[in-house]
Design a protein around this motif. Structure first.
Motif, PDB file in Angstrom:
ATOM      1  N   ARG A   1       0.801  -1.219   0.000  1.00 58.80           N
ATOM      2  CA  ARG A   1       0.000   0.000   0.000  1.00 58.80           C
ATOM      3  C   ARG A   1       0.838   1.276   0.000  1.00 58.80           C
ATOM      4  O   ARG A   1       0.693   2.135  -0.880  1.00 58.80           O
ATOM      5  CB  ARG A   1      -0.971  -0.008   1.179  1.00 58.80           C
ATOM      6  CG  ARG A   1      -1.946   1.167   1.173  1.00 58.80           C
ATOM      7  CD  ARG A   1      -2.872   1.152   2.369  1.00 58.80           C
ATOM      8  NE  ARG A   1      -3.564  -0.124   2.503  1.00 58.80           N
ATOM      9  CZ  ARG A   1      -3.393  -0.976   3.509  1.00 58.80           C
ATOM     10  NH1 ARG A   1      -2.558  -0.691   4.505  1.00 58.80           N
ATOM     11  NH2 ARG A   1      -4.049  -2.116   3.550  1.00 58.80           N
ATOM     12  N   ASP A   2       1.752   1.409   0.976  1.00 63.60           N
ATOM     13  CA  ASP A   2       2.450   2.681   1.144  1.00 63.60           C
ATOM     14  C   ASP A   2       3.278   3.040  -0.084  1.00 63.60           C
ATOM     15  O   ASP A   2       3.224   4.167  -0.572  1.00 63.60           O
ATOM     16  CB  ASP A   2       3.354   2.629   2.387  1.00 63.60           C
ATOM     17  CG  ASP A   2       2.512   2.544   3.656  1.00 63.60           C
ATOM     18  OD1 ASP A   2       1.278   2.740   3.551  1.00 63.60           O
ATOM     19  OD2 ASP A   2       3.081   2.270   4.729  1.00 63.60           O
ATOM     20  N   GLU A   3       4.017   2.064  -0.582  1.00 67.14           N
ATOM     21  CA  GLU A   3       4.903   2.354  -1.710  1.00 67.14           C
ATOM     22  C   GLU A   3       4.102   2.705  -2.964  1.00 67.14           C
ATOM     23  O   GLU A   3       4.424   3.663  -3.677  1.00 67.14           O
ATOM     24  CB  GLU A   3       5.769   1.115  -1.970  1.00 67.14           C
ATOM     25  CG  GLU A   3       7.079   1.444  -2.617  1.00 67.14           C
ATOM     26  CD  GLU A   3       7.951   0.194  -2.757  1.00 67.14           C
ATOM     27  OE1 GLU A   3       7.864  -0.714  -1.903  1.00 67.14           O
ATOM     28  OE2 GLU A   3       8.703   0.146  -3.750  1.00 67.14           O
ATOM     29  N   LEU A   4       3.032   1.938  -3.196  1.00 66.68           N
ATOM     30  CA  LEU A   4       2.229   2.192  -4.398  1.00 66.68           C
ATOM     31  C   LEU A   4       1.490   3.524  -4.274  1.00 66.68           C
ATOM     32  O   LEU A   4       1.445   4.317  -5.225  1.00 66.68           O
ATOM     33  CB  LEU A   4       1.231   1.045  -4.623  1.00 66.68           C
ATOM     34  CG  LEU A   4       0.349   1.191  -5.853  1.00 66.68           C
ATOM     35  CD1 LEU A   4       1.164   1.249  -7.140  1.00 66.68           C
ATOM     36  CD2 LEU A   4      -0.658   0.037  -5.947  1.00 66.68           C
TER      37      LEU A   4
ATOM     38  N   ALA B   1       2.359   6.128  -2.578  1.00 62.62           N
ATOM     39  CA  ALA B   1       3.320   7.225  -2.728  1.00 62.62           C
ATOM     40  C   ALA B   1       3.617   7.438  -4.213  1.00 62.62           C
ATOM     41  O   ALA B   1       3.663   8.567  -4.701  1.00 62.62           O
ATOM     42  CB  ALA B   1       4.608   6.900  -1.969  1.00 62.62           C
ATOM     43  N   TYR B   2       3.755   6.351  -4.942  1.00 69.68           N
ATOM     44  CA  TYR B   2       4.019   6.445  -6.385  1.00 69.68           C
ATOM     45  C   TYR B   2       2.841   7.122  -7.097  1.00 69.68           C
ATOM     46  O   TYR B   2       3.027   8.030  -7.917  1.00 69.68           O
ATOM     47  CB  TYR B   2       4.270   5.048  -6.958  1.00 69.68           C
ATOM     48  CG  TYR B   2       4.271   5.030  -8.464  1.00 69.68           C
ATOM     49  CD1 TYR B   2       5.330   5.572  -9.183  1.00 69.68           C
ATOM     50  CD2 TYR B   2       3.195   4.506  -9.175  1.00 69.68           C
ATOM     51  CE1 TYR B   2       5.321   5.591 -10.560  1.00 69.68           C
ATOM     52  CE2 TYR B   2       3.177   4.522 -10.554  1.00 69.68           C
ATOM     53  CZ  TYR B   2       4.241   5.063 -11.246  1.00 69.68           C
ATOM     54  OH  TYR B   2       4.218   5.102 -12.612  1.00 69.68           O
ATOM     55  N   LEU B   3       1.624   6.684  -6.759  1.00 71.44           N
ATOM     56  CA  LEU B   3       0.442   7.240  -7.436  1.00 71.44           C
ATOM     57  C   LEU B   3       0.281   8.723  -7.127  1.00 71.44           C
ATOM     58  O   LEU B   3      -0.072   9.521  -7.991  1.00 71.44           O
ATOM     59  CB  LEU B   3      -0.824   6.476  -7.015  1.00 71.44           C
ATOM     60  CG  LEU B   3      -0.898   5.016  -7.475  1.00 71.44           C
ATOM     61  CD1 LEU B   3      -2.112   4.321  -6.852  1.00 71.44           C
ATOM     62  CD2 LEU B   3      -0.967   4.903  -8.998  1.00 71.44           C
ATOM     63  N   ARG B   4       0.581   9.093  -5.867  1.00 68.41           N
ATOM     64  CA  ARG B   4       0.436  10.502  -5.467  1.00 68.41           C
ATOM     65  C   ARG B   4       1.393  11.419  -6.212  1.00 68.41           C
ATOM     66  O   ARG B   4       1.051  12.533  -6.571  1.00 68.41           O
ATOM     67  CB  ARG B   4       0.660  10.641  -3.954  1.00 68.41           C
ATOM     68  CG  ARG B   4      -0.646  10.569  -3.155  1.00 68.41           C
ATOM     69  CD  ARG B   4      -0.460  11.057  -1.732  1.00 68.41           C
ATOM     70  NE  ARG B   4       0.464  10.200  -1.012  1.00 68.41           N
ATOM     71  CZ  ARG B   4       0.096   9.134  -0.306  1.00 68.41           C
ATOM     72  NH1 ARG B   4      -1.173   8.818  -0.198  1.00 68.41           N
ATOM     73  NH2 ARG B   4       0.989   8.379   0.293  1.00 68.41           N
TER      74      ARG B   4
END
Ligand code: G1P
Length: 294
Positions: free
Chosen positions: A279-282, A284-287
């Motif tokens: 969740r966190d990594e994805l 952050a990428y999407l944001r």
């Protein structure tokens, strides 16, 4: 008394041409959402609803699908000896009991209804479910389980149903509604892929069904329908002409059309965001994506 639903048919004979060239060698149902093949989501949902017998209607070129459900003793031994117990446990959740799966082939692509009718002999005289693995549904209570619970009250034939926008109705089976009682809709007609502007409602059939064996007999009474194919929608609609009940069930949950690339990608993002380790990594990428306005 209504009988328990313990058998499910999974029509998986489609060529998956929308996903070429991948589907040249990989059946569409093996394509992965995060790390689980599409078919595993369908199996898990069926099991949660009490299904014990899994009937796959396949076609040429789908042997990878059969292999996927084989046990993997070498892999299990390797994971065991290297102490990877979490992975071993995960792998074992996908094991199927011998005798629980039957594969049969649809020799000609004559349509979804025809694929389902191929399994008639294995169904016998019991109500059964049909699950289209392309329709992936994320829900707190799995969609088929919601339907099994509703079916225990209604009997008849039941299809999963969802509101779609009017422009989309021509891609679905569409319900003509007689009356509504919460999530349960009494159906008075069904049309497969109505021409634009002619749909009886915006309530579309989604790929979960609970049917009685009588529906299988209807295939002898119907002719080719939309797209020149033998349609499951038409066989179910025939129940109405014989005075029997058909219901739509407006399930709670989010449905992804994994038969389309956009739907498959949306499901991938949604399921990945649902996983603690991703969740966190994805997110952050999407944001940080600076998407141009369309
Ligand atoms: C099939 C059914 C259709 C249903 C749809 C749901 O169509 O024939 O009635 O609305 O699945 O996904 P297909 O998508 O295979 O064209």
């Amino acid at each position: 008394m209504k009988r328990k639903v313990t058998k499910a048919i999974f029509p998986v004979a489609g060529l998956g041409t929308r996903f070429l060239p991948a589907t040249k060698s990989v059946p569409k149902e093996i394509m992965t959402l995060v790390d689980r093949p599409l078919i595993q989501y369908a199996i898990d949902e069926a099991r949660a609803a009490g299904i014990e017998d899994f009937i796959f209607v396949t076609s040429r070129g789908k042997s990878a699908l059969e292999d996927y459900f084989d046990l993997a003793p070498d892999l299990e031994a390797a994971l065991e000896s290297s102490g990877k117990t979490d992975l071993l446990r995960l792998l074992r959740t996908t094991n199927m009991e011998s005798g629980a799966i039957a594969y049969l082939r649809q020799h000609k692509p004559l349509g979804l209804g025809h694929a389902v009718s191929c399994a008639a002999k294995l169904i016998g005289d019991e109500p059964f479910a049909v699950i289209l693995p392309d329709d992936v549904i994320a829900a707190d209570t799995p969609c088929l389980q919601q339907m099994v619970e509703a079916y225990a009250e209604t009997g008849g034939a039941m299809v999963a149903a969802m509101q779609v926008t009017p422009e989309k109705t021509s891609s679905y089976g569409v319900l003509d509604i007689a009356s509504e009682d919460g999530p349960i809709v009494r159906v008075k007609g069904m049309v497969e892929k109505p021409a634009p502007g002619t749909a009886p409602s915006n309530l579309a059939v989604i790929g979960r069904y609970i049917l009685t064996p009588r529906v299988l007999q209807n295939f002898e009474k119907i002719t080719k329908g939309a797209g020149g194919e033998i349609q499951l929608t038409d066989a179910i609609a025939h129940e109405l002409t014989e005075g029997r009940d058909v219901f739509g069930y407006q399930f709670s949950g989010e449905r992804y059309d994994c038969g389309s690339k956009a739907g498959f990608l949306q499901a991938t993002v949604a399921f990945a965001l649902g996983r603690d380790e991703l969740r966190d990594e994805l997110a952050a990428y999407l944001r940080q994506l600076d998407l141009p306005a369309t």
